[in-house]
Design an enzyme around this catalytic site. Structure first.
Site, PDB file in Angstrom:
ATOM      1  N   ASP A  29       0.819  -1.370  -0.130  1.00  0.00           N
ATOM      2  CA  ASP A  29       0.131  -0.164  -0.259  1.00  0.00           C
ATOM      3  C   ASP A  29       0.645   1.089   0.224  1.00  0.00           C
ATOM      4  OD1 ASP A  29      -2.108  -1.964   0.555  1.00  0.00           O
ATOM      5  OD2 ASP A  29      -2.503  -1.496   1.991  1.00  0.00           O
ATOM      6  N   CYS A  60      -1.872  -2.928   8.128  1.00  0.00           N
ATOM      7  CA  CYS A  60      -1.880  -3.118   6.586  1.00  0.00           C
ATOM      8  C   CYS A  60      -0.792  -4.660   6.864  1.00  0.00           C
ATOM      9  CB  CYS A  60      -2.351  -2.548   5.682  1.00  0.00           C
ATOM     10  SG  CYS A  60      -3.990  -1.816   5.196  1.00  0.00           S
ATOM     11  N   VAL A  93       3.455   0.102   4.315  1.00  0.00           N
ATOM     12  CA  VAL A  93       2.830   1.406   5.448  1.00  0.00           C
ATOM     13  C   VAL A  93       1.024   0.338   5.547  1.00  0.00           C
ATOM     14  CG1 VAL A  93       3.591   2.763   4.629  1.00  0.00           C
ATOM     15  CG2 VAL A  93       1.669   2.682   3.469  1.00  0.00           C
ATOM     16  N   THR A  94       0.579   0.511   6.888  1.00  0.00           N
ATOM     17  CA  THR A  94       1.285   1.451   8.237  1.00  0.00           C
ATOM     18  C   THR A  94       2.042  -0.282   9.076  1.00  0.00           C
ATOM     19  OG1 THR A  94      -0.764   1.250   9.147  1.00  0.00           O
ATOM     20  CG2 THR A  94       0.218   3.537   8.228  1.00  0.00           C
ATOM     21  N   LYS A 134      -7.489  -5.023   5.592  1.00  0.00           N
ATOM     22  CA  LYS A 134      -6.182  -4.536   5.542  1.00  0.00           C
ATOM     23  C   LYS A 134      -4.832  -5.450   5.237  1.00  0.00           C
ATOM     24  CE  LYS A 134      -8.362  -1.009   7.376  1.00  0.00           C
ATOM     25  NZ  LYS A 134      -7.968   0.600   6.553  1.00  0.00           N
ATOM     26  N   LYS A 168      -6.806  -4.368  -3.382  1.00  0.00           N
ATOM     27  CA  LYS A 168      -6.992  -5.621  -1.443  1.00  0.00           C
ATOM     28  C   LYS A 168      -7.792  -4.971  -1.592  1.00  0.00           C
ATOM     29  CE  LYS A 168      -2.907  -4.834   0.945  1.00  0.00           C
ATOM     30  NZ  LYS A 168      -4.068  -3.602   2.360  1.00  0.00           N
ATOM     31  N   GLN A 204       8.126 -13.877  21.274  1.00  0.00           N
ATOM     32  CA  GLN A 204       7.717 -15.535  21.809  1.00  0.00           C
ATOM     33  C   GLN A 204       8.367 -16.029  20.664  1.00  0.00           C
ATOM     34  OE1 GLN A 204       3.663 -16.187  23.267  1.00  0.00           O
ATOM     35  NE2 GLN A 204       2.922 -13.606  22.357  1.00  0.00           N
ATOM     36  N   GLU A 263      -4.415  -0.774  -1.919  1.00  0.00           N
ATOM     37  CA  GLU A 263      -5.936  -0.556  -0.315  1.00  0.00           C
ATOM     38  C   GLU A 263      -7.037  -0.164  -1.689  1.00  0.00           C
ATOM     39  OE1 GLU A 263      -5.862   0.002   3.533  1.00  0.00           O
ATOM     40  OE2 GLU A 263      -8.349  -0.254   3.450  1.00  0.00           O
TER      41      GLU A 263
HETATM   42  N1  TIU Z   1      -2.553   0.427   4.547  1.00  0.00           N
HETATM   43  C1  TIU Z   1      -2.884   0.638   5.654  1.00  0.00           C
HETATM   44  O1  TIU Z   1      -2.332   0.998   6.013  1.00  0.00           O
HETATM   45  N2  TIU Z   1      -4.200   0.801   5.996  1.00  0.00           N
HETATM   46  C2  TIU Z   1      -4.459   1.901   6.296  1.00  0.00           C
HETATM   47  O2  TIU Z   1      -6.178   2.543   6.514  1.00  0.00           O
HETATM   48  N3  TIU Z   1      -3.762   2.277   7.196  1.00  0.00           N
HETATM   49  C3  TIU Z   1      -3.743   3.019   8.256  1.00  0.00           C
HETATM   50  O3  TIU Z   1      -3.214   3.318   9.143  1.00  0.00           O
HETATM   51  N4  TIU Z   1      -4.813   4.135   8.616  1.00  0.00           N
END
Ligand code: TIU
Length: 226
Positions: free
Chosen positions: A24, A162, A157-158, A132, A129, A202, A72
């Protein structure tokens, strides 16, 4: 197997069966005026990982190993967006609303494009996609299985949303997962740190984590061809 120095212990990378997944890295999340910005986030933090992520992509291109770029993204009619996902995010713009870079998180809109410096090349896997995680409603598992992929290197990210969701989904499908710590970022530095700790805790409950330099050193030509 190629050993990569990592936490919680060395990652065994299987050459020829390893793909890179860049999650993303789309304008919606990284540039001002996009979805991330509309949610009140400091998007400049995310921009900082572009150079390292570009080096990581170049390394996989040199190796000739598969690269997956995700976005996304929802269909224009929002038929793949659950109402609960759309209704959250207030007071900012909602998914499907018109933003500064076109409709937010809608496939094909300007804001939904991967940032120019990380643009996919022909032959690389590019996929939308609706969730997430990268496996939900995408068919990606079947495509990776067809390529014989068993090991995944993650960037993007993030970290705690995701990326971590995709790593957890990958675990349940049997992939060995390595996160490149300086090629992933969060709007919240403490969430990035915590997500990485959760991943490696773990005995690597979700996977391994390492800086890009450690992967680059492990894949140096004299080591790979030894
Ligand atoms: N790609 C992804 O992480 N989508 C999000 O909406 N992330 C946020 O941290 N908002």
């Amino acid at each position: 197997m190629i050993e990569v120095a990592a936490r919680p212990y060395a990652f065994q990378l299987d050459p020829g069966h390893t793909a890179l997944v860049v999650i993303d890295m789309q304008r919606d999340f990284i540039e001002p005026g996009g979805f991330g910005d509309s949610l009140g986030n400091d998007v400049s933090l995310l921009e900082a990982i572009i150079p390292t992520t570009a080096e990581l992509i170049s390394l996989f291109r040199r190796m000739g190993w598969p690269i997956v770029h995700t976005r996304e993204a929802h269909k224009a009619d929002l038929s793949d967006c659950p109402p609960g996902k759309r209704s959250r995010g207030a007071p900012g713009l909602k998914i499907g609303d018109e933003g500064a870079m076109g409709r937010i998180l809608i496939s094909g809109e300007p804001g939904n494009q991967i940032v120019a410096d990380l643009a996919p090349l022909p032959g690389e896997i590019e996929m939308d996609k609706p969730g997430k995680g990268m496996f939900w409603a995408t068919g990606l598992h079947e495509r990776l299985k067809a390529l014989g992929i068993t090991h995944l290197v993650f960037a993007g990210v993030t970290t705690e949303v995701c990326v971590q969701t995709s790593m957890r989904e990958a675990n349940d499908r049997g992939y060995e997962c390595l996160l490149i710590e300086d090629a992933t970022e969060s709007y919240f530095p403490e969430f990035k740190r915590a997500a990485i700790e959760m991943i490696v805790a773990q005995g690597g409950i979700v996977g391994w984590a390492t800086p890009f330099a450690a992967l680059e050193a492990a894949l140096a030509p004299e080591k790979v061809h030894a």
